[in-house]
Design an enzyme around this catalytic site. Structure first.
Site, PDB file in Angstrom:
ATOM      1  N   SER A   1     -43.307  39.634  41.624  1.00 16.83           N
ATOM      2  CA  SER A   1     -43.320  38.185  41.640  1.00 16.83           C
ATOM      3  C   SER A   1     -44.717  37.569  41.683  1.00 16.83           C
ATOM      4  O   SER A   1     -44.893  36.377  41.479  1.00 16.83           O
ATOM      5  CB  SER A   1     -42.529  37.688  42.850  1.00 16.83           C
TER       6      SER A   1
ATOM      7  N   LYS B   1     -51.559  33.266  46.493  1.00 17.65           N
ATOM      8  CA  LYS B   1     -50.171  33.132  46.042  1.00 17.65           C
ATOM      9  C   LYS B   1     -49.491  32.001  46.801  1.00 17.65           C
ATOM     10  O   LYS B   1     -49.686  31.839  48.016  1.00 17.65           O
ATOM     11  CB  LYS B   1     -49.432  34.454  46.274  1.00 17.65           C
TER      12      LYS B   1
ATOM     13  N   SER C   1     -44.006  43.661  44.279  1.00 18.44           N
ATOM     14  CA  SER C   1     -44.463  42.402  43.696  1.00 18.44           C
ATOM     15  C   SER C   1     -45.974  42.240  43.601  1.00 18.44           C
ATOM     16  O   SER C   1     -46.451  41.249  43.062  1.00 18.44           O
ATOM     17  CB  SER C   1     -43.874  41.219  44.480  1.00 18.44           C
TER      18      SER C   1
END
Length: 489
Positions: free
Chosen positions: A160, A80, A184
């Site tokens: 997210s 990420k 997330s």
């Protein structure tokens, strides 16, 4: 060769160990998939780094075949874009950091790379991890690999960590690093039909992870199976003296505890989670899995978590307050975007106005308001007090039970072209936020498909530092539920 992409991490490791295929072959087929992906999951691609790791892995496997080789050696992974990667652009998917190249490595990505994992690139996300659909990225939204059956409509991957979940569900990588502040990792895993796990707060170092809300942020992993999540978690967890919140507790080999034996374990079902807005399909699978766990020898009991109804407002007050403080550093002076102006104060204002997206600005304003002198006691302090009550609810519940079973999200994924109200978006986190506020470990496991052919998931919440037992319960759920992960044509 595309069949290699569908293997689990454990299967890839065994294939490499037995020399059924080389690490270079494994990585090249994934690099090709990443180059041609249409999900917008990867925003920075690092094929050279991945091939170098693959060549190192092949050397290790040719020289040594014992158990000392890491199970992640030569395994294709994504990271990420919230984790600093030395020499590789790290943007948090914000214009503010569009061209930022860190000079150091985050602890969790460093542990992953030192284990021999091959990083294919950096993954798309909501800007500064603020969002529940991955539609707030400066680099554009991520698409879910799943589509609605009735109309073929594309749906969101969740957020997210939407890029992390979509890349794993789309067989672009075997596993991915994500971050979980209020869900997330777990919520996008639920929307994409994969497994998403966050450990106890403090299990993973936050060093080198771009801060959103420091008292909530925690690294996590997304994979296609519970056993793969165990392999990744045991790699990235551990004490780090660079993070003052890092736990010194020893990290067990989580994968050794996955044995399917849950006889005598007490599973709690909180009545407060049966709330308005939850789909009937979710309730059906919740009840079905509860029944399955009973058949496997567990005792399923009703519990109460009375302050659950306050979790969403408390979470958004606290995380917005911490975000307003953490993001104050982006002023155009030290690093990141700078918009030139004649007056210093004007430069600050113009830089932040241009560098931050709409959702980030909204949360900064909420946080600044909550921390202002006239409202600090009224909002922020009260939110912290209620957070303590929520944590105490869990502590009290765990005196009588071992694990908690709840939905991961109230519904299936919504359409990519739908533009829900920010308040509606907040409700998507209603089942994941409480565990984050308490700092508990939790894992989302796919349990079936909706009538629209979209993934549905349940969540196992464990007691502090009991990731091993939590993973074992999750593995039983995984075995009982029909496997839903497939390449969606």
């Amino acid at each position: 060769m595309n069949e290699l992409r569908k293997l689990s991490i454990a299967q890839m490791h065994n294939g490499l160990k037995q020399r059924s295929f080389s690490a270079v072959e494994l990585i090249e087929v994934h690099i090709n998939a990443v180059e041609n992906e249409k999900l917008n999951a990867f925003i920075t691609k690092t094929p050279e780094i991945a091939i170098k790791a693959a060549k190192t892995a092949d050397e290790r496997f040719s020289q040594q075949k014992d158990s000392t080789i890491s199970p992640l050696m030569g395994i294709p992974v994504g990271v990420k874009d919230l984790f600093c990667t030395k020499g590789v652009k790290t943007t948090a998917c914000s214009k503010m950091l569009e061209n930022f190249i860190p000079t150091y490595e985050s602890t969790v990505s460093d542990l992953l790379l030192k284990s021999g994992a091959a990083m294919l690139g950096k993954l798309n996300m909501d800007e500064f991890a603020m969002g529940s659909a991955n539609i707030n990225s400066y680099f554009g939204p991520v698409e879910n690999v799943w589509v609605r059956k009735s109309d073929g409509e594309k749906v969101v991957p969740g957020g997210s960590s939407g890029g992390s979940a979509a890349s794993v569900a789309g067989f672009l990588c075997a596993g991915a690093l994500g971050s979980d502040t209020g869900g997330s990792v777990r919520q996008p895993a639920a929307y994409c039909g994969v497994v998403g796990a966050k450990p106890t707060y403090g299990r993973c170092s936050r060093f080198g992870m771009i801060a959103f809300a420091s008292s909530l942020d925690q690294a996590g992993v997304i994979t296609r199976s519970v056993s793969d999540s165990a392999l990744m978690l045991e790699t990235i967890c551990g004490y780090d003296n660079k993070d003052s919140t890092s736990s010194e507790r020893p990290v067990p080999r989580f994968s050794n505890f996955i044995n399917g034996d849950i006889k005598g374990r007490r599973i709690g079902i909180p009545k407060e989670y049966r709330m308005d807005g939850i789909s009937e399909e979710i309730i059906y699978h919740w009840e079905k899995v509860s029944s399955d766990l009973k058949e496997n020898g567990a005792e399923v009991v009703d519990i109460t978590l009375p302050h659950t109804k306050y979790a969403i407002p408390v979470y958004y007050l606290i995380c917005s307050a911490e975000a307003s403080s953490n993001l104050a550093r982006y002023d155009g002076v030290r690093y990141g975007l700078r918009v030139n102006a004649d007056i210093l104060e004007e430069m600050y204002s113009l830089t932040r106005a241009e560098g931050f997206g709409k959702e980030v600005k909204r949360r900064i304003l909420i946080g600044a308001y909550a921390l202002s002198s006239g409202h600090y006691n009224e909002y922020y302090e009260k939110a912290q007090c209620i957070r303590a009550l929520i944590r105490n609810d869990f502590i009290k519940a765990f005196e009588k039970i071992d694990y908690i079973l709840v939905p991961s999200a109230p519904t299936e994924a919504f359409g990519l072209n739908e533009k829900p109200d920010p308040l509606i978006m907040c409700i998507n986190d209603v089942f994941t936020v409480p565990a984050s506020l308490a700092g508990l470990p939790a894992i989302s496991v796919p349990v079936g498909l909706s009538n629209e052919g979209l993934p549905l998931a349940l969540q196992v919440i464990g007691n502090y530092y009991d990731e091993a037992g939590m993973l074992n319960v999750a593995s039983v759920i995984e075995q009982n539920c029909s496997r839903i992960i497939k390449l969606n044509s």
